[in-house]
Scaffold this motif. Structure first.
Motif, PDB file in Angstrom:
ATOM      1  N   ILE A 133       1.065  -1.139  -0.143  1.00  0.00           N
ATOM      2  CA  ILE A 133       0.013   0.137   0.061  1.00  0.00           C
ATOM      3  C   ILE A 133       0.756   1.017  -0.431  1.00  0.00           C
ATOM      4  CG2 ILE A 133      -1.885   1.308   1.334  1.00  0.00           C
ATOM      5  CD1 ILE A 133      -2.595  -1.749   2.385  1.00  0.00           C
ATOM      6  N   LEU A 134       2.064   1.317   0.458  1.00  0.00           N
ATOM      7  CA  LEU A 134       2.484   1.878   1.177  1.00  0.00           C
ATOM      8  C   LEU A 134       3.651   2.600  -0.727  1.00  0.00           C
ATOM      9  CD1 LEU A 134       4.743   1.691   4.387  1.00  0.00           C
ATOM     10  CD2 LEU A 134       2.983   3.399   3.831  1.00  0.00           C
ATOM     11  N   SER A 156      -8.606  -1.583  -8.727  1.00  0.00           N
ATOM     12  CA  SER A 156      -9.815  -1.642  -8.342  1.00  0.00           C
ATOM     13  C   SER A 156     -10.808  -1.488  -7.101  1.00  0.00           C
ATOM     14  CB  SER A 156      -9.811  -3.498  -8.310  1.00  0.00           C
ATOM     15  OG  SER A 156     -11.811  -4.225  -7.390  1.00  0.00           O
ATOM     16  N   ASN A 157     -12.655  -1.100  -7.074  1.00  0.00           N
ATOM     17  CA  ASN A 157     -13.092  -0.548  -6.173  1.00  0.00           C
ATOM     18  C   ASN A 157     -14.291  -1.710  -5.562  1.00  0.00           C
ATOM     19  OD1 ASN A 157     -12.878   1.308  -3.812  1.00  0.00           O
ATOM     20  ND2 ASN A 157     -14.547   2.593  -4.925  1.00  0.00           N
ATOM     21  N   LYS A 158     -13.497  -3.151  -6.127  1.00  0.00           N
ATOM     22  CA  LYS A 158     -14.704  -4.178  -5.571  1.00  0.00           C
ATOM     23  C   LYS A 158     -14.831  -4.429  -5.035  1.00  0.00           C
ATOM     24  CE  LYS A 158     -16.095  -4.675 -11.045  1.00  0.00           C
ATOM     25  NZ  LYS A 158     -15.765  -5.729 -11.460  1.00  0.00           N
ATOM     26  N   LEU A 165     -11.415  -0.340   1.232  1.00  0.00           N
ATOM     27  CA  LEU A 165     -10.485  -0.136   2.091  1.00  0.00           C
ATOM     28  C   LEU A 165      -9.617   0.821   1.488  1.00  0.00           C
ATOM     29  CD1 LEU A 165     -10.237   0.498   5.499  1.00  0.00           C
ATOM     30  CD2 LEU A 165      -9.591  -1.773   5.797  1.00  0.00           C
ATOM     31  N   LYS A 166      -8.269  -0.284   1.113  1.00  0.00           N
ATOM     32  CA  LYS A 166      -7.183  -0.087   0.709  1.00  0.00           C
ATOM     33  C   LYS A 166      -7.315   0.905  -0.177  1.00  0.00           C
ATOM     34  CE  LYS A 166      -5.336  -4.449  -0.097  1.00  0.00           C
ATOM     35  NZ  LYS A 166      -5.012  -5.447  -1.034  1.00  0.00           N
ATOM     36  N   ASN A 167      -8.094   1.139  -0.680  1.00  0.00           N
ATOM     37  CA  ASN A 167      -8.364   2.512  -1.642  1.00  0.00           C
ATOM     38  C   ASN A 167      -8.167   3.762  -0.618  1.00  0.00           C
ATOM     39  OD1 ASN A 167      -7.884   1.651  -4.272  1.00  0.00           O
ATOM     40  ND2 ASN A 167      -9.486   1.584  -4.531  1.00  0.00           N
ATOM     41  N   LEU A 222      -2.985   8.448   2.527  1.00  0.00           N
ATOM     42  CA  LEU A 222      -1.636   8.382   2.441  1.00  0.00           C
ATOM     43  C   LEU A 222      -1.060   9.315   1.857  1.00  0.00           C
ATOM     44  CD1 LEU A 222      -1.143   5.014   2.467  1.00  0.00           C
ATOM     45  CD2 LEU A 222      -0.156   6.361   4.496  1.00  0.00           C
ATOM     46  N   ILE A 223      -1.966   9.268   0.358  1.00  0.00           N
ATOM     47  CA  ILE A 223      -1.528  10.693  -0.786  1.00  0.00           C
ATOM     48  C   ILE A 223      -1.393  11.882  -0.043  1.00  0.00           C
ATOM     49  CG2 ILE A 223      -2.340  11.065  -2.774  1.00  0.00           C
ATOM     50  CD1 ILE A 223      -2.673   8.369  -3.552  1.00  0.00           C
ATOM     51  N   ARG A 224      -2.667  11.813   0.670  1.00  0.00           N
ATOM     52  CA  ARG A 224      -2.561  13.840   1.397  1.00  0.00           C
ATOM     53  C   ARG A 224      -1.999  13.908   2.196  1.00  0.00           C
ATOM     54  NH1 ARG A 224      -8.407  12.191   1.577  1.00  0.00           N
ATOM     55  NH2 ARG A 224      -8.716  11.877   3.532  1.00  0.00           N
ATOM     56  N   ARG A 225      -1.738  12.973   3.401  1.00  0.00           N
ATOM     57  CA  ARG A 225      -0.334  13.335   4.173  1.00  0.00           C
ATOM     58  C   ARG A 225       0.399  13.375   3.757  1.00  0.00           C
ATOM     59  NH1 ARG A 225      -0.905   9.752   9.538  1.00  0.00           N
ATOM     60  NH2 ARG A 225      -2.744  10.867   9.471  1.00  0.00           N
ATOM     61  N   TYR A 226       1.245  12.556   2.674  1.00  0.00           N
ATOM     62  CA  TYR A 226       2.554  12.436   2.048  1.00  0.00           C
ATOM     63  C   TYR A 226       3.093  13.129   0.550  1.00  0.00           C
ATOM     64  CZ  TYR A 226       3.218   9.212   6.619  1.00  0.00           C
ATOM     65  OH  TYR A 226       3.170   9.379   7.457  1.00  0.00           O
ATOM     66  N   ASN A 227       2.810  13.883   0.292  1.00  0.00           N
ATOM     67  CA  ASN A 227       1.975  14.440  -1.249  1.00  0.00           C
ATOM     68  C   ASN A 227       3.135  15.648  -0.959  1.00  0.00           C
ATOM     69  OD1 ASN A 227       1.315  14.215  -3.655  1.00  0.00           O
ATOM     70  ND2 ASN A 227      -0.344  16.016  -3.466  1.00  0.00           N
TER      71      ASN A 227
END
Length: 462
Positions: free
Chosen positions: A65-66, A95-97, A103-105, A111-116
């Motif tokens: 995920i990281l 995939s969002n199924k 949950l992963k997405n 993570l993207i917002r925090r470490y961008n």
């Protein structure tokens, strides 16, 4: 004094192709290296006379995920830094199924917002290593390294999560680490997952790319070596007699053959229509008195039936010669090339006068043998168009092309017959430009012995 020992990480089929099937093992042993492969594939290296440790990699799910967050953040930063929207095209929708994927997405978005940011990326890379240090897999790698005590650890690929643990464990033990950037299009796509001590790249061009995308890397950490994947084209010992090759594959000795090199279904979802167009235009040329045929080499990870009708309709004109790969199930990372396939590919090039495809690196395989490539660059006649393949040529790695006429450009179906005739009559200008391009992105010499250059640079790490 014990001999110098090299541990080579083989995380996938790309590593086999470049560092097991080439001159690399021979050159390493010649230079006095004791060679040990850390083999993460199902392929048996002992049977080929190599020392290996089989490893079933089990990286942390959190690390993966990281990694995904790191890649998406890097692509955003590249887009802003170079003011180029093309980096958005390197993102593949997840995939969002199902609950797990949702949950992963959700976690990924946090993570993207925090470490961008650049500083955020440094923290993410550190978190990836820390996550791996908590796994049993990391401890297994640590035990192997302590027991084998190599002088250098070399990973054949910069992108697999599987390789983070052995590289991190080696660094924790103070062992010199390095990795190979395996393809000409990898760096703009933010596929660099590993942070070793040294990087081996194809050329000065790729070195500058690496410094441009990752300014924290120092120039002296980068070694220019070329790539072993093209060495086979300089080895005449693997070329089969023409009569035998034609007999084996059911080719007509009275015909001259072009090669249609298929793309994967993501890059070219309507590739079968291009094959149909080429077949129809070649038939027109044959009606004018030419004696031409088509060798069809499908993408090694395309197991679809999408070409079946075209092959049936043009039986006798199109001869399919399938790649000799194993596994895959549609994923590059699972597909395993065989050494026989390297021999097959170079013989196909030997006995065809040109290649036609959508933006493939086969242009360099043909340039290595002094033969031209034509790129398809139009919209096929389909009712529901899934993708405009012309966008492929806007990808960053095509900026390395020094002259637009390094390939023939097929901008409409009716161009095909004219370009095929030009390739038969006088391909020299295009071939000359293609070779300039090849030499720009791949350091080479008359022997095309990148394996020896890599071994020499490994020696320098001592």
């Amino acid at each position: 004094m014990r001999s110098k020992k090299l541990l080579v990480i083989i995380p996938d089929g790309v590593g086999l192709r470049n560092f097991v099937y080439t001159k690399f093992p021979e050159e390493a042993k010649k230079a006095g290296w004791e060679l040990l492969f850390l083999n993460m594939t199902h392929f048996d290296l002992k049977g080929r006379g190599h020392s290996e440790i089989k490893l079933d990699p089990k990286p942390s799910a959190w690390t993966d995920i990281l990694k995904r967050a790191k890649i998406l953040i890097e692509l955003d930063l590249f887009k802003n830094k170079f003011d180029d929207p093309v980096y958005e095209k390197y993102k593949f929708p997840a995939s969002n199924k199902g609950f797990k994927n949702k949950l992963k997405n959700f976690i990924l978005s946090i993570l993207i917002r925090r470490y961008n940011s650049e500083s955020g990326l440094v923290k993410l890379r550190r978190k990836m290593k820390d996550a791996e240090r908590k796994t049993g897999y990391y401890n297994t790698c640590l035990e192997i390294l302590k027991r084998e005590n190599p002088d250098v650890v070399f990973c054949t690929n910069q992108r697999p999560v599987n390789a983070i643990s052995p590289i991190t464990a080696a660094q924790d033990l103070g062992i010199s680490t390095s990795c190979f950037i395996f393809s000409w299009d990898n760096l703009p796509k933010a596929t660099k997952v590993l942070d070793p001590d040294y990087y081996f790249v194809w050329s000065e061009y790729m070195k500058n790319e690496l410094l441009q995308y990752y300014p924290d890397i120092k120039s002296d950490q980068i070694k220019i070596t070329g790539t072993p994947q093209f060495e086979i084209h300089n080895d005449r010992s693997v070329i089969i007699n023409k009569k035998d090759f034609f007999d084996i594959h059911g080719l007509d000795k009275e015909k001259k053959y072009l090669c249609f090199s298929g793309d994967d279904i993501t890059t070219s979802p309507h590739d079968e229509y291009f094959l149909k167009d080429v077949a129809e235009e070649v038939e027109k040329l044959n009606q004018k008195g030419h004696r031409l045929g088509i060798i069809f080499r499908r993408c090694p990870v395309d197991f679809s039936e999408r070409y079946d009708k075209i092959l049936k309709d043009h039986k006798g004109l199109i001869v399919p010669i399938n790649p000799l790969w194993t596994g895959g199930e549609g994923y590059w990372s699972h597909a395993i090339p065989t050494k026989d396939d390297l021999h097959l590919q170079t013989n196909i090039i030997e006995y065809s006068f040109m290649v036609i495809n959508v933006g493939s690196s086969m242009v360099f395989d043909y340039a290595a043998k002094g033969k031209p490539c034509a790129y398809l660059n139009y919209l096929p006649s389909v009712t529901n168009l899934e993708k405009d393949i012309r966008e492929v040529y806007s990808y960053t790695h095509f900026k390395s092309m020094p002259d637009k006429n390094s390939v023939y450009w097929i901008n409409k179906k009716s161009d095909i017959s004219l370009i095929v005739e030009n390739a038969l009559k006088d391909p020299h200008a295009v071939v000359f430009n293609a070779q300039d391009w090849f030499f720009k992105i791949n350091k080479t010499n008359s022997e095309m012995n990148a394996s020896k250059h890599i071994v020499n640079q490994l020696d320098s790490l001592l």
